[in-house]
Design an enzyme around this catalytic site. Structure first.
Site, PDB file in Angstrom:
ATOM      1  N   ASP A 117      56.914 -34.640 -49.317  1.00 41.01           N
ATOM      2  CA  ASP A 117      57.059 -32.948 -48.982  1.00 41.01           C
ATOM      3  C   ASP A 117      57.747 -32.384 -50.015  1.00 41.01           C
ATOM      4  O   ASP A 117      58.759 -32.801 -50.487  1.00 41.01           O
ATOM      5  CB  ASP A 117      57.527 -32.919 -47.652  1.00 41.01           C
ATOM      6  CG  ASP A 117      56.851 -33.376 -46.652  1.00 41.01           C
ATOM      7  OD1 ASP A 117      55.568 -33.576 -46.762  1.00 41.01           O
ATOM      8  OD2 ASP A 117      57.342 -33.523 -45.348  1.00 41.01           O
ATOM      9  N   THR A 192      45.768 -42.545 -51.989  1.00 38.28           N
ATOM     10  CA  THR A 192      45.997 -41.845 -50.677  1.00 38.28           C
ATOM     11  C   THR A 192      45.451 -41.016 -50.136  1.00 38.28           C
ATOM     12  O   THR A 192      44.479 -40.231 -50.737  1.00 38.28           O
ATOM     13  CB  THR A 192      47.449 -41.417 -50.793  1.00 38.28           C
ATOM     14  OG1 THR A 192      47.451 -40.198 -51.273  1.00 38.28           O
ATOM     15  CG2 THR A 192      48.394 -42.353 -51.823  1.00 38.28           C
ATOM     16  N   TYR A 194      46.319 -37.865 -49.321  1.00 37.26           N
ATOM     17  CA  TYR A 194      46.353 -36.548 -49.887  1.00 37.26           C
ATOM     18  C   TYR A 194      45.884 -36.741 -51.520  1.00 37.26           C
ATOM     19  O   TYR A 194      45.473 -35.576 -52.241  1.00 37.26           O
ATOM     20  CB  TYR A 194      47.815 -36.147 -50.111  1.00 37.26           C
ATOM     21  CG  TYR A 194      48.401 -35.607 -48.818  1.00 37.26           C
ATOM     22  CD1 TYR A 194      48.133 -36.045 -47.697  1.00 37.26           C
ATOM     23  CD2 TYR A 194      48.820 -34.151 -48.871  1.00 37.26           C
ATOM     24  CE1 TYR A 194      48.536 -35.221 -46.445  1.00 37.26           C
ATOM     25  CE2 TYR A 194      49.273 -33.353 -47.798  1.00 37.26           C
ATOM     26  CZ  TYR A 194      49.152 -34.101 -46.685  1.00 37.26           C
ATOM     27  OH  TYR A 194      49.529 -33.466 -45.588  1.00 37.26           O
TER      28      TYR A 194
HETATM   29  N1  SAM Z   1      51.566 -40.551 -48.025  1.00 35.04           N
HETATM   30  C1  SAM Z   1      50.670 -39.673 -47.308  1.00 35.04           C
HETATM   31  C2  SAM Z   1      49.530 -39.627 -48.384  1.00 35.04           C
HETATM   32  O1  SAM Z   1      49.711 -39.419 -49.752  1.00 35.04           O
HETATM   33  O2  SAM Z   1      48.449 -39.240 -48.009  1.00 35.04           O
HETATM   34  C3  SAM Z   1      51.030 -38.554 -46.730  1.00 35.04           C
HETATM   35  C4  SAM Z   1      51.590 -37.453 -47.502  1.00 35.04           C
HETATM   36  S1  SAM Z   1      52.331 -36.201 -46.435  1.00 35.04           S
HETATM   37  C5  SAM Z   1      52.332 -34.663 -47.485  1.00 35.04           C
HETATM   38  C6  SAM Z   1      54.129 -36.491 -46.379  1.00 35.04           C
HETATM   39  C7  SAM Z   1      54.621 -37.447 -45.144  1.00 35.04           C
HETATM   40  O3  SAM Z   1      55.770 -37.819 -45.488  1.00 35.04           O
HETATM   41  C8  SAM Z   1      54.255 -36.767 -44.088  1.00 35.04           C
HETATM   42  O4  SAM Z   1      53.484 -37.725 -43.118  1.00 35.04           O
HETATM   43  C9  SAM Z   1      55.802 -36.665 -43.372  1.00 35.04           C
HETATM   44  O5  SAM Z   1      55.905 -36.532 -42.153  1.00 35.04           O
HETATM   45  C10 SAM Z   1      56.454 -37.782 -43.977  1.00 35.04           C
HETATM   46  N2  SAM Z   1      57.857 -37.775 -44.263  1.00 35.04           N
HETATM   47  C11 SAM Z   1      58.304 -36.699 -44.961  1.00 35.04           C
HETATM   48  N3  SAM Z   1      59.792 -36.812 -45.010  1.00 35.04           N
HETATM   49  C12 SAM Z   1      60.001 -37.857 -44.395  1.00 35.04           C
HETATM   50  C13 SAM Z   1      61.337 -38.582 -44.263  1.00 35.04           C
HETATM   51  N4  SAM Z   1      62.293 -38.024 -44.401  1.00 35.04           N
HETATM   52  N5  SAM Z   1      61.248 -39.913 -43.430  1.00 35.04           N
HETATM   53  C14 SAM Z   1      60.178 -40.491 -43.087  1.00 35.04           C
HETATM   54  N6  SAM Z   1      58.881 -39.640 -43.307  1.00 35.04           N
HETATM   55  C15 SAM Z   1      58.822 -38.629 -44.153  1.00 35.04           C
END
Ligand code: SAM
Length: 212
Positions: A117, A192, A194
């Protein structure tokens, strides 16, 4: 990624044999969560788990832990795991800010961050998973010869991350702002969710590898 709250997601995670409960009780003993003692790689913010599931299937000689904060998202990975169980992969539902409470010093051999994020507001910079505050946490858990790999299509987040690495006392080993056209860094690349989505829209994918 935040799916709408899915009723029963917390219960499903609580009951799943693929999800490790009370992860802090495994600190220093993570190998016991797996059938085989072998290197431990983690993905932080794994989303629905496609990347780490493909990685675990391709590398049975490595143990993997996928970390995701939201149970509604993690549930998707659990459902896929039930269809195709992998002995070298387990999941944890937790906030990555607590990693140093969950892993002993040097217990992790590699950290993957994918499409983290961006937290675009300056005042939220320390929440970014590539901020110096998070590198300090990774510093506690990563083995001395371990490394961190990060992919994103977000140019501003990538530039920020490149600057945070030396500020955190880490070393930038390699990077590209166009992974899919970089023959060296793209070799063996596993996409991934995304990455597939944003590269299909024409966004170049950035990747860096960092160590200490
Ligand atoms: N990594 C995957 C991809 O590339 O398809 C998902 C990307 S998605 C934008 C980011 C993921 O990171 C979300 O599912 C979010 O809930 C998780 N995330 C963000 N901050 C986090 C944290 N502090 N601890 C654990 N998970 C987190």
């Amino acid at each position: 990624m935040r799916l709408r709250n899915i009723p029963g997601a917390d219960d499903a995670i609580e009951q799943s044999v693929y999800c490790v409960k009370e992860p802090e009780t495994h600190k220093g003993y993570w190998q016991e969560a797996f059938e085989t003692t072998q290197p431990l790689h983690i993905e932080i913010g794994m989303g629905k788990g496609r990347f780490i599931m493909d990685l675990a299937a391709a590398n049975p000689d490595i143990n993997y832990l996928g970390i995701e904060r939201y149970s509604s998202v993690l549930l998707r990975a659990l459902q896929k795991m039930e269809q195709n169980p992998l002995p070298n992969l387990r999941f944890i539902c937790m906030d990555a800010a607590d990693v140093a409470d969950v892993f002993a010093p040097g217990e992790v051999d590699r950290i993957y961050l994918n499409f983290s994020d961006p937290w675009p507001k300056d005042r939220h910079a320390k929440r970014r998973l590539t901020s110096r505050q998070f590198f300090a946490r990774y510093n506690e858990i990563l083995a001395p010869d371990g490394r961190l790999e990060f992919k994103t299509d977000n140019q501003d987040l990538f530039t920020f991350s490149l600057e945070e690495i030396p500020a955190a006392g880490w070393r930038l080993d390699s990077f590209t702002r166009d992974l899919h056209h970089d023959p060296v860094l793209n070799e063996g690349n596993i996409m991934t969710e995304y990455e597939e989505k944003f590269s299909s829209l024409g966004n170049p994918i950035c990747k860096l590898i960092a160590s200490r």
